[in-house]
Structures are given as structure tokens and as C-alpha cells.
Design an enzyme around this catalytic site. Structure first.
Site, short mmCIF file in Angstrom:
data_model
loop_
_atom_site.label_atom_id
_atom_site.label_comp_id
_atom_site.label_asym_id
_atom_site.label_seq_id
_atom_site.Cartn_x
_atom_site.Cartn_y
_atom_site.Cartn_z
N SER A 84 0.83 -0.84 -0.41
CA SER A 84 0.44 0.09 0.34
C SER A 84 0.58 1.93 -0.23
CB SER A 84 -0.72 -0.07 1.42
OG SER A 84 -2.05 1.09 1.21
N GLY A 85 0.43 1.51 -0.70
CA GLY A 85 1.61 3.55 -1.25
C GLY A 85 2.19 3.50 -2.29
N THR B 186 -1.88 2.28 -7.76
CA THR B 186 -3.56 2.35 -8.63
C THR B 186 -3.25 3.63 -9.44
OG1 THR B 186 -4.28 2.17 -6.71
CG2 THR B 186 -5.18 3.82 -8.24
N ASN C 16 -1.01 5.21 3.22
CA ASN C 16 -1.54 5.74 1.84
C ASN C 16 -2.22 6.23 2.27
OD1 ASN C 16 -1.82 6.26 -1.11
ND2 ASN C 16 -1.81 4.06 -1.60
N SER D 266 -5.37 4.91 -0.32
CA SER D 266 -5.10 2.52 -0.50
C SER D 266 -6.64 2.36 -0.77
CB SER D 266 -4.92 2.76 0.70
OG SER D 266 -4.36 1.23 0.77
N SER D 267 -6.27 0.89 -1.87
CA SER D 267 -7.47 0.41 -2.95
C SER D 267 -6.89 -0.38 -1.66
CB SER D 267 -6.53 0.05 -3.84
OG SER D 267 -6.94 1.23 -5.13
N GLY E 256 -0.46 -5.88 -2.41
CA GLY E 256 1.21 -6.65 -1.79
C GLY E 256 0.80 -7.52 -0.89
N GLU F 94 1.62 -8.33 2.11
CA GLU F 94 1.90 -7.55 3.83
C GLU F 94 2.15 -8.31 4.84
OE1 GLU F 94 -2.65 -6.19 4.42
OE2 GLU F 94 -2.27 -4.71 2.27
#
Length: 1137
Positions: free
Chosen positions: A107-108, A112, A157, A160-161, A387, A389
Site C-alpha cells: 500500500s502506497g 493505482t 497511503n 489506498s485501494s 502486495g 503484507e
């Protein structure tokens, strides 16, 4: 000839990690840092792109950059995400290979944004056109909608998605986009009810409260204060650099472009508001007589508002929060819920409501962006998913995410090795097996159907008895204790008994990216993901159109006692489908890396990047790529780049490119074991060999540059000398020419002068002779003229004398006649004066006699008689005046003579009324039955359309003709006329609108007393015959167009193909006759006329909205109809002056 650059030119660090020498984790990170410091955020590993998030805008995504990378070889320019996107697009378009682009990272890291860049590049380089641009715009605008509902601010992020997204973009044979299909994976729905500290709920909640208008918030029963809602965290409600109000407007606009109807947008916002209201419902315990506690709603205001939004009876939902019904075979058991269970039920309902709403949004977007054509499509998939985690506290969500990444890593290694092997076989080079870590054993530990972790979790969730997270952990310790990648302190493996880094309530899995510690708490509940059946049934009872679609299992008629599939089972199935899909496509990889945790530019945290490099498996990727040959290049570019290093190949090699490369390498004495020659490429084993070639090329280029400069300077001096010499010759030639021309001009001028003097002397001599001859002729003429003048004047004097004598006689006679007339006039006037005097004296005498005779009567009743006489005279004068000034016999003439006296006011008004009624009766007596029917139709049209339809005023002056085609007389329509048994009330040509493109097809419209018929204009063949009882309503707009929709009764035989959307120049007459024909029959209902600028039309199974807008000057004076999307037809009506 175009000069092409290369990946190896002006390289900062190493552009392709395969060429990194020496290869180690430290050198890998140092190369990334070096390139990041110089704003080079992209680096290759073969065909894989590494993207480092710069946390700032860079000037490398401009339209000029798009054109620079368009149709260029992958290694031709410096590393860029556009190079990968162009390679994938060209392979899809030219080689007919389906592509997929896999974007991974934590994330970040910029996943996206990377997917947006890929989609925007493909949109920029593919074809143009109105339909293509519309599809591209819809595909791009689907991103803001999904980001609003699926993204949230986290500590890592700001955008973040919180879901995985896979989009298949479909193209035609030319490479133009036709549509797309989106799949979503594992929305983090637990975020709806609870967010970690420093994080926010999904964006849409904050955007709605910040950006919606006051009127919208009032309809949704919401306020702008975030603190009023329990589901919204307050410590991070506002984010710097994030404008929620502006983003809400962007989302509304994007939903409109994608194709959402206005009522659908309103329904979605109502469900979002309902989730917020649901979080404010609180419960209190209430003791019952049996000793058990049950829950009751504290404040019912929020519950009431939520039920009003969703159209649910408050008592039904309140009972569902207090009781739970369990069905087993033929028995039903109802149990009460305590406060903790009620809160669990509330949160489960909120999570399911939002999750199902998100899935519905994805499905609805797919309906709008799906390809319309049924032919085979080329497909490019874009996968944007979490990704790997590794958090301090890892739970069920991280376990599922990491399982997905294990599968992606497995397919990545398999496809990379397969691609390498295929290239070696294609080039005829011997393939050697490559040693690498195969993570299939880890995937089997998780997904094995017999003793995998997911299978045991499902088994534990489904078995009867007491099921807890601890019983699940005990089962893992029993079954997986001997597995080399599973670690637990309570397992039978004694080596972990003293491992204090491993808590008792946790287990650890050694993933390909490292060891991850999972806390078992919540695994069973999150895998069950249960929603009580009472809540599902309560939701299904809602009057809200969208709720029934989201909770189909709540239908009492379709009660399913089978337990729903678990979250783990569903995710495993969807991951399996995704893997099978990816196996059929050519893969392209983008690995995203986050350089620091501060979300700041120019900061490169080595430890954080090292951690990501490890769990992304980038070093493993480089080793697999370098296990055979580190560099390969086609013979033609290789020979073109290095030909200056050998005298035999410089400057031009006349033979085949492969032989030229072999001669070049032999001349450079490159060891044979460092090279292999394929069918179309040369393979170099060690990067040092490539760098040796580049160094020799750099030195040779310097020598060549010096040689070119020397030759150029010599050529420039020779050219200058030759130019001067040529110029001197030209100047001399021009001077000699000029001198000869000047001499010639002098001789020519002298000759012309002599000639002119000679010609002048001759001309003057001739002139003198001509003048003398002319003077002689003029003298004769003058003498003759004088003689003729003398004769004429003598004759004139004689005629004047004769005329004067005649005039004197006439004047004398006139004077005499005047004298006689004046004497007679004087005599007549004297006689008339005498007669007038006699008449005056006689009148005075008669008056005197009358006054003497009637004097006695005047004294008694003089006043009354004078009054009556005066009134009688006034009335006589009034009536005579009315007779002279009577208005016309037209009933619409409002003129009437003015009232002369106030006392006549009542009689004046009554006479006006009587006269108007009389002339109306006279006017009506002239009507025939046919004319009377026409005026009744005109009156009915006025009642329907006056002040409602802009087209009506222009139709008033047009008579209703009815049969415009003269169908009974025209032999062309003889067959059609014979097919209709009844009398034809109306026959006209209309246009039937096609929903696919908005264009019209000419049809004959026939109306009889019991039905209407649509027939082909050319052949006269009947296309549709609809009984009037099947016609329920007619819809028209308020504007000056001729469009109208005939809506048929649902379930009737006529409604099989849907409603009719037509346009006609005689719209007012058609609808009036339809309305009049329906109203005259006692056995059928009155036809409903709907006048609105937006209405729905049923086309087969779909409902399409027809929307009327004012057109601009570019539309001209014609009405145009265009299809905006699958559910919207837009009619542009020109603005009337």
C-alpha cells in the site's frame, strides 16, 4: 535516416538490473537509489518494470512522452512504464496475443497510479472516433467511482485501494477499445464498522457529507458534522491535499459518464446514508421473566430515519435486531439476542450492505462498459491487487492477501521460466534447467483440499459443537506440525516450544517473501461472515428498488437452509479463476516500491526498500533471468550499434546481418563461451562482455567524431573556395552582358530619333494639305447655311403675324361672354334673397300662432313632457348609433361601441351579451357534422397540450386532415388498405426510432377505432398491429419536437418486443385522435398522456431513458437523437427564438 537511441545510452546507473555487475542485494539497492536521486523512477529486470513512487509530479507523463514511446522497441529508450504498455498493446494489436499487466506492491507504492498510467497510455495511442472516444472515456471514468467506494486513507497511503481489481479491456481487430469487464476481489468490508487509529473509512462517506448540496443532505436525513456518526473516525477525518467536496462532484460526473441513471445514483446515496445511520443505532439490555437478557434499541430516531430511507417497516427491523430464528428441517426456533449479539448483527448488516452495494456497482459499471459486438475480441487485462503484507498484527485479511501473492509469485516464476525456455527453443539454443525456489509447497499448505489451512478452517466452521479460534489452532497444530513452512508453539514439533517470539495464540508461515506471524483471533468469525436470516428477510421486505437486488436470499419463497459458502472458499475459487485467466494471456509485470513511510519526496529509506525487494522476489527474478544469458539482441540492431568496431563491417556490411555479427565478434576476439548465435538474435552470457563492447564503442565514437570533424572542415573550405571562384565568373559574365546591352540601347535610341523626325515631317506636310481641303469645304457649307437661315426667318415672321390676328378676335369674344354671365348671376342672387326673406317671415308667423294656441298646456305639464321627449330622443339616437356602429359577425371579435350615457350601462351590457349569443348561434348554424367533429378534436387538443407542449401553438392553425396518405385512393397502398378491416381514422408516415443508434426508419401509421398498425413504407407489409386496450399510456416531451412513446401493457402479446418510440410531424393530431378514440369506448380506460422531458421506454428486456435537452447552434434547426450508453437516448431539440 532517424537516429535511434538505446537503453544503454546516457545511462544513470544500470537501466536493466540483469546487466548489474556485480549482482548483490546491496548493489541492487544502490542502483535503485542512484536512479531515484536522478528522478529515474523506472528500472527494468528484463521485461519487468520496477516503479519507485516519487511522491511528486514529474514531467515524464506528458503527451510528448506518449508520442516518444509510441511504436518503439522496448529497449530502444530509457526505462518507462509507457514502454511496457506500448509493448503489450502492440503485441495484442499486431500479433493477436491476449495480454495481462500484473501490478503488485504494498500500500502506497503507487499501484493505482500505475494502472491509471497504463490505461491512459492505451487510450492515447489507440484509434479515434466518436464511439471509440466514448468507450475510452467510460473506461477511464470507472476509476473515480471505484476509488470513491473502494479506497480509503491509511497510515501508509492517503488513497489506498482496499480491494483487488482486475479489468479486462476488450479490443477489436484494429486495436480500438470496445469495452471492458471488471472483477473485484476481497473488499476490506471490516473497515466500514472499524478503522485503525490514524485511518479513515471509505472515501465516499466523507465526500457525501462534504460535497453534497443542502437539499440532497436533507433528503438523505444527514448533516455535515462527521462527529455525529459512529462509523467515521474523527482523528483523520480531514486529509491534507484531499478535497472531498471536489472529489464528490468528480464522482457524480463520472457516474453520469459511465451511464448511471439519476434514480440509480440517488438509490446508491440512500444506501450509503443508511450505513451511516446504521452505525448510530445503539442497544440497551432488558431483562425478561425467564432470566435471559435481550437487547432493545436505545434511541429509535436513527432507526426510524434509516427505515424511511430504505422503505422498511420499523417494527420488522427492530425485531430482527432483537431475535434470531434458526430453521432446521421442519422446525423453527426463535431466540433472543443480547446486547453484544445485537451489536454483532448490526455491524454484520452494515458490512454486508456496503459490500453488496460495492459488488452491485461493479456489475452495473460492467453493464455500461461491456462490449456490444458479439464477435471474438482481443483482451488486455490489468491487475491491481494488494502486495504482500507483513504487519505487527496480522489477521485473516493478511492471510488471504498473502495467499493470493503466493499464487501470483508462483505463476510469475512459471511464466518467466516458460518465456525464457520458449525463446531459447525458438532461437535454437540449448536449454539448461535453472535452480530456483518453487513456492508450490507453500500454496499446497494453504489450499490443499484435504489438509490445507483453508480446508481445515472451513471444516472447523461447518462442524457442530463449540467452535472457537483456539479449536482451529489446535487442529492446525495436529495436522500441519511436521510441515517445514509451518511453525506453532503448541505443535508437536519440539523446536518451537521455547521460541518466545511465537505467542501461544499465533502460528507462523514461512512465505517466499519471509516469515509472517498470524494471530488466530477472529479467523473463524471472519471466515463465516454470517448474516442472520432475519436481517436478510427484513432487508428483502424493503420497498427500496436496490435493496431487493442486494438480498435475494431474504425472499421467503426461496428459503435455502443450506449454509452459504465461507469467505475463504469464495476467495480461493475467485483466485483460481484469476490464475486460469492469467495462464491464457501473455504476462507483463510492474513491481511497485514505496521509498519511505513519510509519503515525502527525495527520501529513500534503504531498510524499507530492502524489505520490499525481498518479499517482491526481485533478486530471485534477476537470478532466473541471468541463469542463462544476461543479454540478447536481434542481429540487425546489434550490427548497426557496433559495426564501427571492425573495418570489415564499417561503414556498410553487404551480407546477412548474422554473418556480419560473427565477423565483428571474431575481430574483437570475444571468447566463444561468452556468446551464442540464435536464429535471429545474439545471446551474451556475462554483462562484462556487454560493457566491454560499450566501452570500445564509446572510444571508437570519439575517434569517428574527430575524423568527421576533420573531413567536414576540409569540405567546408573547398566549398567556400569553389563558391568564390564561381561567383567571380558570374560577376564578370554579368558585367560584359551589361556593357553590350548599354551600347545596343544607345544605337537603338539614335535610330528611333531619326525615324521619328522623318515621320513627323511627312505627317505635318499631309496635315497642311488636309487642312486646306477642309477649309474649302467649310466655306461652301457656311454660305449655304446663311441662305437657308434667311429664307426660314422670313417665313417665320409671316406665320407669327397671322397668329396674332387670330388671337385678338378670340380675346374680344371671351370678354363679351364673361360680361353677359356676370349680369345673369347678379339677377339670380337678388331673386333668391327675396324668396328667402318671404320664407323666414312665414316661419316666424307660424311659430307665433302655435305658441299662442298651446301656451296653456305648457304651463301645466311642461317639465314631464320635456323630460320624456328628451329621453325618447336620446334612446332613439342611441339605437340608431348602435345600428351604424354594429361590430362584425365573428364570434372572436371583442369590439363593441362605447356607452354614451351612464344610465344606459345595464342595457348596454345586456344588449352586448344578447348580440354575442345571437351571432354565435348564427355561426354554429353554418357548421356541418364533419366540421363540428374537427373543432371538437381541436378543443380536445387544447385541453391536452395547451401551455404544456411547445409544439402546440404551431399546430393550432393547421387543420386535422386525418388521412394524409389518401390510402383508399392510392393504388400503392391498396394491399395495406385491404388488410385493415375497419375504417381508417388516421394514416400518416412516422419514423420508428432505433435504440441502438437513435436513427429513424420510415413506417406507415394507421389508426382505426380498435387498433393501430405500423407497416413498412416501401412494401406496405404490416410490421405490428396493436389493439388499443393494450395501449396504457403515451409519453411526450414539453419541447417543440415530434417524438412520442407508445407504452404497452406489461404481459400482453403486443408487448413482447417492447414499447414503440416514434416521431411525426403531426404529433398533436395523432395523440389527440388516440386519446379521443380511447375515451369514446366505455369498456376501456382513459388513455394517460405523460408530458415530461425525461421518461422510460421498455425495449425488450431493458428499460431505456429518453432525455430531451436544448441543442446548441452546432445542431442546426433539426432534432437529433443519439445513444449515449446502453440505458440512455438523448434527444437534442433546437432552441426556438
Amino acid at each position: 535516416m532517424e537516429v535511434k537511441t538505446s537503453l544503454l545510452d546516457n545511462m544513470i546507473g544500470v537501466g536493466d538490473m540483469v546487466l548489474l555487475e556485480p549482482l548483490s542485494e546491496d548493489s541492487f539497492l544502490e542502483n535503485l537509489r542512484n536512479r531515484f536521486d536522478h528522478n529515474e523512477i523506472y528500472t527494468y529486470i528484463g521485461s519487468v518494470v520496477i516503479s519507485v513512487n516519487p511522491y511528486r509530479s514529474l514531467p515524464i507523463f506528458t503527451p510528448e512522452k506518449v508520442e516518444e514511446y509510441r511504436n518503439r522497441n522496448f529497449y530502444e529508450l530509457s526505462p518507462h512504464i509507457y514502454a511496457l504498455a506500448d509493448e503489450a498493446y502492440r503485441s495484442l494489436r499486431d500479433q493477436d496475443k491476449d495480454q495481462c499487466i500484473l501490478i503488485t506492491g504494498e500500500s502506497g507504492a503507487g499501484k493505482t497510479e500505475a494502472s491509471k498510467l497504463v490505461m491512459s497510455y492505451v487510450a492515447a495511442v489507440c484509434g479515434k472516433g466518436q464511439e471509440v472516444n466514448k468507450v475510452k472515456e467510460q473506461l477511464l471514468q470507472s476509476n473515480p467511482v471505484l476509488e470513491a467506494f473502494g479506497n480509503a486513507k491509511t497510515v501508509r497511503n492517503d488513497n489506498s485501494s482496499r480491494f483487488g481489481k482486475y479489468m479486462d479491456i476488450e479490443f477489436d481487430f484494429k486495436g480500438d477499445p470496445l469495452g471492458g469487464v471488471i472483477s473485484n476481489y476481497l473488499l476490506e468490508k471490516s473497515r466500514v464498522v472499524k478503522q485503525p487509529r490514524g485511518e479513515r473509512n471509505f472515501h465516499i462517506f466523507y465526500q457525501l457529507l462534504s460535497g453534497a448540496s443542502e437539499d440532497t443532505l436533507k433528503k438523505l436525513k444527514l448533516g455535515r458534522d462527521f462527529s455525529k456518526y459512529n462509523y467515521l473516525s474523527l482523528d483523520s477525518a480531514t486529509v491534507n491535499g484531499l478535497d472531498d467536496a471536489a472529489n464528490f462532484r468528480t464522482v457524480r460526473n463520472a457516474m453520469q459518464i459511465v451511464g448511471f441513471m439519476e434514480d440509480e445514483v440517488q438509490s446508491v446515496l440512500e444506501l450509503v446514508a443508511a450505513v451511516l445511520k446504521l452505525g448510530n443505532i445503539e442497544f440497551k439490555p432488558e431483562s425478561r421473566c425467564n432470566g435471559f437478557d435481550e437487547s432493545r434499541v436505545k434511541d429509535k430516531n436513527d432507526l426510524k430515519e434509516m427505515c424511511e430511507l430504505l422503505g422498511i417497516e420499523q417494527s420488522v427491523l427492530e425485531r430482527a435486531f432483537s431475535y434470531r430464528t434458526v430453521e432446521a428441517k421442519m422446525e423453527k426456533v426463535s431466540t433472543t439476542l443480547n446486547v453484544a449479539q445485537a451489536y454483532y448483527a448490526r455491524d454484520a448488516l452494515a458490512k454486508n450492505l456496503y459490500s453488496r452495494l460495492f459488488s452491485w456497482l461493479v456489475t452495473r459499471i460492467n453493464e455500461s462498459i461491456k462490449a456490444q459486438a458479439k464477435t471474438r475480441h482481443k483482451v488486455m487485462g490489468v491487475l491491481d491487487i494488494y502486495g504482500f503484507e507483513i504487519f505487527e498484527d496480522n489477521s485473516f485479511e493478511q492471510f488471504i492477501i498473502n495467499y493470493c501473492n503466493e499464487k501470483l509469485q508462483q505463476i510469475f516464476i512459471e511464466l518467466t521460466l516458460r518465456e525464457e525456455q520458449e525463446e531459447y527453443v525458438r532461437e535454437g539454443i540449448e536449454w539448461t534447467n535453472i535452480e530456483y525456489f518453487n513456492n508450490a509447497i507453500i500454496c499446497d499448505l494453504i489450499e490443499n483440499n484435504q489438509n490445507g489451512i483453508l480446508a481445515m478452517l472451513d471444516e472447523e466452521c461447518l462442524r457442530p459443537g463449540t467452535v472457537t479460534d483456539d479449536t482451529f489452532l489446535d487442529k492446525l497444530n495436529t495436522v500441519c506440525a511436521e510441515h517445514q513452512h509451518f511453525e506453532s508453539r503448541l505443535s508437536k514439533n519440539s523446536k518451537f516450544l521455547t521460541d518466545h517470539s511465537l505467542p501461544h495464540s499465533c502460528f507462523r508461515i514461512q512465505h517466499y517473501a519471509g516469515k509472517v506471524l498470524y494471530r488466530v483471533e477472529g479467523f473463524v468469525d471472519k471466515n463465516n461472515d454470517l448474516l442472520y436470516r432475519d436481517l436478510s428477510q427484513a432487508m428483502y421486505k424493503a420497498n427500496h428498488s436496490l435493496i431487493k437486488q442486494l438480498f435475494p436470499e431474504g425472499n421467503p419463497a426461496k428459503v435455502n437452509l443450506k449454509r452459504p459458502p465461507t469467505a475463504g472458499f469464495q476467495f480461493k475459487a475467485s483466485v483460481g479463476t484469476l490464475m486460469r485467466n492469467l495462464q491464457t494471456k501473455n504476462p507483463n509485470y510492474i513491481r511497485c516500491i514505496k521509498p519511505n513511510d513519510k509519503k515525502a519526496a527525495h527520501i529513500f529509506t534503504e531498510s524499507l526498500v530492502r524489505h520490499q525487494v525481498r518479499y517482491l522476489g526481485l533478486m530471485e527474478n534477476v537470478r532466473v533471468r541471468r541463469a542463462g544469458y544476461a543479454f540478447r539482441q536481434p542481429y540487425e540492431p546489434c550490427l548497426e550499434r557496433y559495426k564501427m568496431l571492425c573495418k570489415q563491417t564499417w561503414p556498410h556490411w553487404r551480407g546477412p546481418a548474422r554473418e556480419g555479427v560473427e565477423v565483428l565478434m571474431a575481430d574483437l576476439q570475444v571468447p566463444a563461451e561468452e556468446l551464442s548465435y540464435g536464429r535471429s538474435k545474439i545471446f551474451i552470457r556475462n554483462p562484462r562482455t556487454l560493457f566491454f563492447l560499450e566501452e570500445r564503442r564509446r572510444q571508437c565514437l570519439q575517434d569517428l567524431a574527430t575524423l568527421i570533424q576533420k573531413i567536414y572542415r576540409g569540405w567546408k573550405c573547398r566549398t567556400q573556395f569553389l563558391l568564390l571562384k564561381k561567383s567571380q565568373v558570374v560577376v564578370a559574365a554579368w558585367y560584359r552582358r551589361f556593357a553590350q546591352q548599354k551600347k545596343y540601347q544607345k544605337i537603338k535610341s539614335a535610330t528611333i530619333m531619326v525615324q521619328s523626325f522623318t515621320r513627323g515631317w511627312k505627317a505635318r506636310k499631309l496635315l497642311r494639305e488636309l487642312k486646306y481641303q477642309k477649309r474649302c469645304e467649310e466655306a461652301v457649307t457656311t454660305i449655304a447655311a446663311f441662305w437657308h437661315g434667311t429664307q426660314a426667318r422670313m417665313e417665320l415672321r409671316r406665320l407669327k403675324q397671322e397668329a396674332r390676328n387670330k388671337h385678338a378676335v378670340t380675346v374680344i369674344w371671351a370678354y363679351w361672354q364673361g360680361t353677359k354671365a356676370r349680369r345673369e348671376l347678379k339677377r339670380l342672387k337678388e331673386e333668391a334673397r327675396r324668396k328667402h326673406a318671404v320664407a323666414v317671415i312665414w316661419a316666424f308667423w307660424q311659430g307665433l300662432k302655435v305658441r299662442r294656441e298651446y301656451r296653456k298646456f305648457f304651463r301645466a305639464n311642461a317639465g314631464r313632457k320635456i323630460y320624456d321627449f328628451t329621453i325618447q330622443r336620446i334612446m332613439q339616437k342611441y339605437f340608431l348609433g348602435l345600428k351604424k356602429n354594429m361590430p362584425s359577425m365573428s364570434p372572436i371579435d371583442k369590439n363593441w361601441p362605447a356607452r354614451p350615457y351612464l344610465f344606459l350601462d345595464g342595457a348596454h351590457r345586456e344588449l352586448r351579451r344578447i348580440f354575442h349569443h345571437w351571432r354565435c348561434k348564427k355561426y354554429r348554424s353554418q357548421f356541418t357534422e364533419e366540421k363540428k367533429a374537427v373543432y371538437e378534436e381541436k378543443l380536445e387538443a387544447s385541453e391536452i397540450f395547451k401551455d404544456k407542449k411547445a409544439l402546440y401553438p404551431s399546430s393550432v392553425s393547421q387543420p386535422f386532415k386525418g388521412d394524409y396518405l389518401e390510402i383508399s385512393k392510392n393504388p400503392k397502398y391498396q394491399k395495406l388498405h385491404s388488410a385493415v378491416d375497419e375504417k381508417v381514422l388516421l394514416a400518416d408516415v412516422v419514423n420508428k426510432i432505433n435504440r441502438a443508434n437513435g436513427k429513424g426508419a420510415a413506417r406507415i401509421f394507421l389508426l382505426t377505432k380498435n387498433s393501430f398498425v405500423l407497416a413498412d413504407q416501401k412494401t406496405g407489409q404490416v410490421k405490428a398491429s396493436v389493439p388499443l386496450p393494450d395501449l396504457t399510456s403515451v409519453s411526450v416531451s414539453t419541447q417543440s419536437d415530434g417524438f412520442f412513446a407508445l407504452k404497452l401493457k406489461e404481459g400482453s402479446a403486443s408487448a413482447a418486443k417492447g414499447d414503440f418510440l416514434l416521431s411525426s410531424e403531426h404529433l398533436i393530431e395523432i395523440i389527440t385522435k388516440l386519446h379521443r378514440t380511447g375515451g369514446t369506448s366505455a369498456d376501456r380506460e382513459q388513455l394517460n398522456i405523460d408530458i415530461s422531458d425525461e421518461f422510460l421506454v421498455q425495449f425488450k428486456q431493458d428499460k431505456v431513458c429518453v432525455k430531451f435537452i436544448q441543442g446548441g447552434p452546432k445542431n442546426g434547426n433539426s432534432v437529433s437523437c443519439k445513444r449515449k450508453n446502453n440505458r440512455l437516448l438523448e434527444v437534442s431539440v433546437p432552441t426556438t427564438a
